[in-house]
Design a protein around this motif. Structure first.
Motif, mmCIF file in Angstrom:
data_model
loop_
_atom_site.group_PDB
_atom_site.id
_atom_site.type_symbol
_atom_site.label_atom_id
_atom_site.label_comp_id
_atom_site.label_asym_id
_atom_site.label_seq_id
_atom_site.Cartn_x
_atom_site.Cartn_y
_atom_site.Cartn_z
ATOM 1 N N ALA A 1 58.517 85.831 31.276
ATOM 2 C CA ALA A 1 57.904 86.869 30.432
ATOM 3 C C ALA A 1 57.668 88.153 31.229
ATOM 4 O O ALA A 1 57.640 89.246 30.655
ATOM 5 C CB ALA A 1 56.602 86.359 29.823
ATOM 6 N N LEU A 2 57.509 88.049 32.544
ATOM 7 C CA LEU A 2 57.347 89.238 33.384
ATOM 8 C C LEU A 2 58.551 90.163 33.306
ATOM 9 O O LEU A 2 58.443 91.353 33.550
ATOM 10 C CB LEU A 2 57.112 88.834 34.849
ATOM 11 C CG LEU A 2 55.844 88.043 35.151
ATOM 12 C CD1 LEU A 2 55.871 87.534 36.586
ATOM 13 C CD2 LEU A 2 54.620 88.912 34.897
ATOM 14 N N ALA A 3 59.703 89.576 32.972
ATOM 15 C CA ALA A 3 60.941 90.348 32.859
ATOM 16 C C ALA A 3 61.237 90.722 31.409
ATOM 17 O O ALA A 3 62.317 91.230 31.109
ATOM 18 C CB ALA A 3 62.098 89.541 33.436
ATOM 19 N N GLY A 4 60.288 90.445 30.522
ATOM 20 C CA GLY A 4 60.490 90.767 29.113
ATOM 21 C C GLY A 4 61.238 89.705 28.338
ATOM 22 O O GLY A 4 61.656 89.936 27.210
ATOM 23 N N MET A 5 61.411 88.547 28.949
ATOM 24 C CA MET A 5 62.110 87.442 28.295
ATOM 25 C C MET A 5 61.101 86.563 27.543
ATOM 26 O O MET A 5 59.920 86.537 27.888
ATOM 27 C CB MET A 5 62.855 86.580 29.316
ATOM 28 C CG MET A 5 63.728 87.346 30.289
ATOM 29 S SD MET A 5 64.867 88.465 29.476
ATOM 30 C CE MET A 5 65.571 89.348 30.828
ATOM 31 N N THR A 6 61.584 85.824 26.556
ATOM 32 C CA THR A 6 60.731 84.934 25.778
ATOM 33 C C THR A 6 61.059 83.489 26.121
ATOM 34 O O THR A 6 62.119 82.972 25.720
ATOM 35 C CB THR A 6 60.934 85.159 24.258
ATOM 36 O OG1 THR A 6 60.700 86.536 23.975
ATOM 37 C CG2 THR A 6 60.005 84.284 23.454
ATOM 38 N N PRO A 7 60.175 82.803 26.865
ATOM 39 C CA PRO A 7 60.368 81.374 27.150
ATOM 40 C C PRO A 7 60.073 80.573 25.870
ATOM 41 O O PRO A 7 58.975 80.611 25.365
ATOM 42 C CB PRO A 7 59.344 81.064 28.243
ATOM 43 C CG PRO A 7 58.788 82.383 28.673
ATOM 44 C CD PRO A 7 59.025 83.349 27.569
ATOM 45 N N LEU A 8 61.075 79.874 25.354
ATOM 46 C CA LEU A 8 60.957 79.239 24.036
ATOM 47 C C LEU A 8 60.317 77.858 24.023
ATOM 48 O O LEU A 8 59.726 77.474 23.010
ATOM 49 C CB LEU A 8 62.354 79.146 23.384
ATOM 50 C CG LEU A 8 63.038 80.460 23.074
ATOM 51 C CD1 LEU A 8 64.423 80.192 22.506
ATOM 52 C CD2 LEU A 8 62.219 81.296 22.119
ATOM 53 N N LEU A 9 60.422 77.087 25.083
ATOM 54 C CA LEU A 9 60.011 75.679 24.995
ATOM 55 C C LEU A 9 58.526 75.482 24.695
ATOM 56 O O LEU A 9 58.168 74.538 24.010
ATOM 57 C CB LEU A 9 60.397 74.928 26.265
ATOM 58 C CG LEU A 9 61.879 74.694 26.469
ATOM 59 C CD1 LEU A 9 62.125 73.816 27.683
ATOM 60 C CD2 LEU A 9 62.533 74.100 25.223
ATOM 61 N N ARG A 10 57.679 76.362 25.182
ATOM 62 C CA ARG A 10 56.238 76.188 24.937
ATOM 63 C C ARG A 10 55.882 76.350 23.464
ATOM 64 O O ARG A 10 54.821 75.920 23.036
ATOM 65 C CB ARG A 10 55.425 77.151 25.800
ATOM 66 C CG ARG A 10 55.509 76.773 27.269
ATOM 67 C CD ARG A 10 54.643 77.660 28.122
ATOM 68 N NE ARG A 10 54.805 77.314 29.513
ATOM 69 C CZ ARG A 10 54.087 76.415 30.159
ATOM 70 N NH1 ARG A 10 53.140 75.755 29.535
ATOM 71 N NH2 ARG A 10 54.301 76.171 31.431
#
Length: 143
Positions: free
Chosen positions: A131-140
């Motif tokens: 998320a620091l890079a603006g990405m969305t981690p989906l698994l959570r």
């Protein structure tokens, strides 16, 4: 062309799909169902991380993991990115630059570079640091 946005597949997701007792297994199975219409990207480094983890699970697991990797490489709805010298250099630039004060690994930084190059924002991982890079981690989202 696919109307759904592409998604990057992290080793966390591959391991969870493969290892029945993995803590992210149910989330990964649910996410896999939801992203089946999306083009998937991975990289040589992600494949290497996955195979390194599975190598501890015995000969049968190694054969099945190699089959999964071969299938992924042949899948027309997936792309496995090769690690070029340029890509590694860009990853190193992120590693000791923008993300030097994080716990993101070199492989994570290479993944971020691949995602940025292809305008991918969703990643099948549980690692919130993306998320620091603006990405969305989906698994959570699936726990």
């Amino acid at each position: 062309m696919n109307e759904y946005p592409p998604v990057f597949v992290d080793s966390v997701h591959l391991i969870a799909l493969f290892v029945e007792r993995d803590q992210w297994r149910s989330a990964s199975l649910a996410a896999a169902r939801d992203i089946q219409d999306r083009h998937r990207y991975a990289s040589d480094g992600i494949i290497q991380e996955f195979l390194a983890h599975v190598s501890r699970h015995g000969a049968g697991a190694r054969v099945e993991a190699a089959r999964l990797v071969r299938d992924l490489r042949r899948d027309r709805t997936a792309t496995v990115i090769r690690h070029s010298d340029r890509l590694i250099e860009h990853g190193l630039g992120l590693y000791d630059g923008e993300f030097r004060f994080t716990s993101l690994s070199l492989q994570d930084c290479i993944t971020i570079q691949i995602m940025r190059d292809r305008d991918i924002t969703d990643i099948l991982t549980a690692d919130q640091e993306f998320a620091l890079a603006g990405m969305t981690p989906l698994l959570r989202r699936y726990i």
